[in-house]
Enzyme design. Sequence first.
Site, PDB file in Angstrom:
ATOM      1  N   ASP A 135       0.873  -1.182   0.000  1.00 38.57           N
ATOM      2  CA  ASP A 135       0.000   0.000   0.000  1.00 38.57           C
ATOM      3  C   ASP A 135       0.912   1.235   0.000  1.00 38.57           C
ATOM      4  OD1 ASP A 135       0.885   0.284   2.623  1.00 38.57           O
ATOM      5  OD2 ASP A 135      -1.107   0.290   3.523  1.00 38.57           O
ATOM      6  N   HIS A 136       0.313   2.410   0.209  1.00 38.69           N
ATOM      7  CA  HIS A 136       1.096   3.647   0.176  1.00 38.69           C
ATOM      8  C   HIS A 136       2.168   3.685   1.259  1.00 38.69           C
ATOM      9  CE1 HIS A 136      -2.239   4.089   2.916  1.00 38.69           C
ATOM     10  NE2 HIS A 136      -1.586   5.040   3.549  1.00 38.69           N
ATOM     11  N   CYS A 174       3.238  -3.077   4.109  1.00 39.70           N
ATOM     12  CA  CYS A 174       2.346  -1.972   4.466  1.00 39.70           C
ATOM     13  C   CYS A 174       3.040  -1.239   5.614  1.00 39.70           C
ATOM     14  CB  CYS A 174       0.931  -2.451   4.793  1.00 39.70           C
ATOM     15  SG  CYS A 174       0.744  -3.453   6.272  1.00 39.70           S
ATOM     16  N   GLY A 175       2.323  -0.422   6.354  1.00 39.66           N
ATOM     17  CA  GLY A 175       2.978   0.339   7.415  1.00 39.66           C
ATOM     18  C   GLY A 175       3.574  -0.562   8.474  1.00 39.66           C
ATOM     19  N   THR A 176       2.765  -1.490   8.954  1.00 35.33           N
ATOM     20  CA  THR A 176       3.221  -2.424   9.987  1.00 35.33           C
ATOM     21  C   THR A 176       3.526  -3.816   9.452  1.00 35.33           C
ATOM     22  OG1 THR A 176       0.942  -3.076  10.397  1.00 35.33           O
ATOM     23  CG2 THR A 176       1.822  -1.284  11.772  1.00 35.33           C
ATOM     24  N   ILE A 199       1.140  -5.805   9.168  1.00 38.10           N
ATOM     25  CA  ILE A 199       0.083  -6.622   9.788  1.00 38.10           C
ATOM     26  C   ILE A 199      -1.171  -6.674   8.926  1.00 38.10           C
ATOM     27  CG2 ILE A 199      -1.437  -6.843  11.781  1.00 38.10           C
ATOM     28  CD1 ILE A 199       0.824  -5.564  13.473  1.00 38.10           C
ATOM     29  N   GLY A 200      -1.665  -5.510   8.523  1.00 35.75           N
ATOM     30  CA  GLY A 200      -2.912  -5.500   7.747  1.00 35.75           C
ATOM     31  C   GLY A 200      -2.784  -6.296   6.465  1.00 35.75           C
ATOM     32  N   HIS A 223       9.808 -24.110   8.831  1.00 36.84           N
ATOM     33  CA  HIS A 223       8.767 -24.838   9.549  1.00 36.84           C
ATOM     34  C   HIS A 223       7.357 -24.604   9.014  1.00 36.84           C
ATOM     35  CE1 HIS A 223      11.235 -25.539  13.502  1.00 36.84           C
ATOM     36  NE2 HIS A 223      11.882 -25.943  12.415  1.00 36.84           N
ATOM     37  N   ARG A 260       7.841 -33.584   9.858  1.00 39.77           N
ATOM     38  CA  ARG A 260       6.734 -33.340  10.789  1.00 39.77           C
ATOM     39  C   ARG A 260       6.053 -31.998  10.511  1.00 39.77           C
ATOM     40  NH1 ARG A 260      11.343 -31.772  13.200  1.00 39.77           N
ATOM     41  NH2 ARG A 260      11.357 -29.961  14.605  1.00 39.77           N
ATOM     42  N   HIS A 261       6.788 -31.093   9.902  1.00 34.35           N
ATOM     43  CA  HIS A 261       6.207 -29.776   9.620  1.00 34.35           C
ATOM     44  C   HIS A 261       5.164 -29.857   8.506  1.00 34.35           C
ATOM     45  CE1 HIS A 261       9.103 -28.188  12.354  1.00 34.35           C
ATOM     46  NE2 HIS A 261      10.094 -28.701  11.643  1.00 34.35           N
TER      47      HIS A 261
HETATM   48  C1  RB5 Z   1      -1.913   2.746   6.506  1.00 28.67           C
HETATM   49  O1  RB5 Z   1      -1.998   3.966   7.178  1.00 28.67           O
HETATM   50  C2  RB5 Z   1      -1.675   1.619   7.490  1.00 28.67           C
HETATM   51  O2  RB5 Z   1      -2.796   1.463   8.300  1.00 28.67           O
HETATM   52  C3  RB5 Z   1      -1.345   0.347   6.756  1.00 28.67           C
HETATM   53  O3  RB5 Z   1      -0.250   0.548   5.937  1.00 28.67           O
HETATM   54  C4  RB5 Z   1      -0.979  -0.855   7.616  1.00 28.67           C
HETATM   55  O4  RB5 Z   1       0.005  -0.517   8.548  1.00 28.67           O
HETATM   56  C5  RB5 Z   1      -2.083  -1.601   8.208  1.00 28.67           C
HETATM   57  O5  RB5 Z   1      -1.905  -2.644   8.834  1.00 28.67           O
END
Ligand code: RB5
Length: 146
Positions: free
Chosen positions: A7-8, A64-66, A68-69, A97, A131-132
């Site tokens: 993403d951005h 992405c930023g983290t 995570i998303g 694994h 096993r994995h």
């Molecule tokens: C974008 O602002 C941010 O929310 C996205 O890049 C990401 O970190 C979400 O998990």
Amino acid sequence: MIVIGSDHAGYPLKEKIREYLEENAIPFTDCGVFSEASADYALIAEEACKKIVSGEAEKGILCCGTGIGISMAANKVRGIRAACCSDYYSAKLTRMHNDANVLCLGARVIGWGHALELVNVFLTTEFEGGRHQRRIDQITDIENRR
Ligand code: RB5
């Protein structure tokens, strides 16, 4: 073939990864985005992951930023095992694994030099099987039951 996308917020790191793949002559396809204009990570994750499950790409790297998303979205695609990593050991072990086929990185979490080390170990580490494999099959069974 490696598919990359972001993403951005992940775009600056995705560009560093693109340069790394070019410098190392690693074939890749880039699902974008291509600027820092606001973009939605779920849509990029789906587009990139479809290339993996179709066989067009072997592995993916998404930012992405983290991290995570975009990893949450990637893991909704049947057949995707996406790992959000910010340390070297996890990026290595998720190949050994978990047979992870997507590495997710947080551009606002880790420096790009460290990120490229994670990319390198992710792309060069083989799945151990044994096993994995049984545990991977159990993950697939969950997908098939839903
Ligand atoms: C974008 O602002 C941010 O929310 C996205 O890049 C990401 O970190 C979400 O998990």
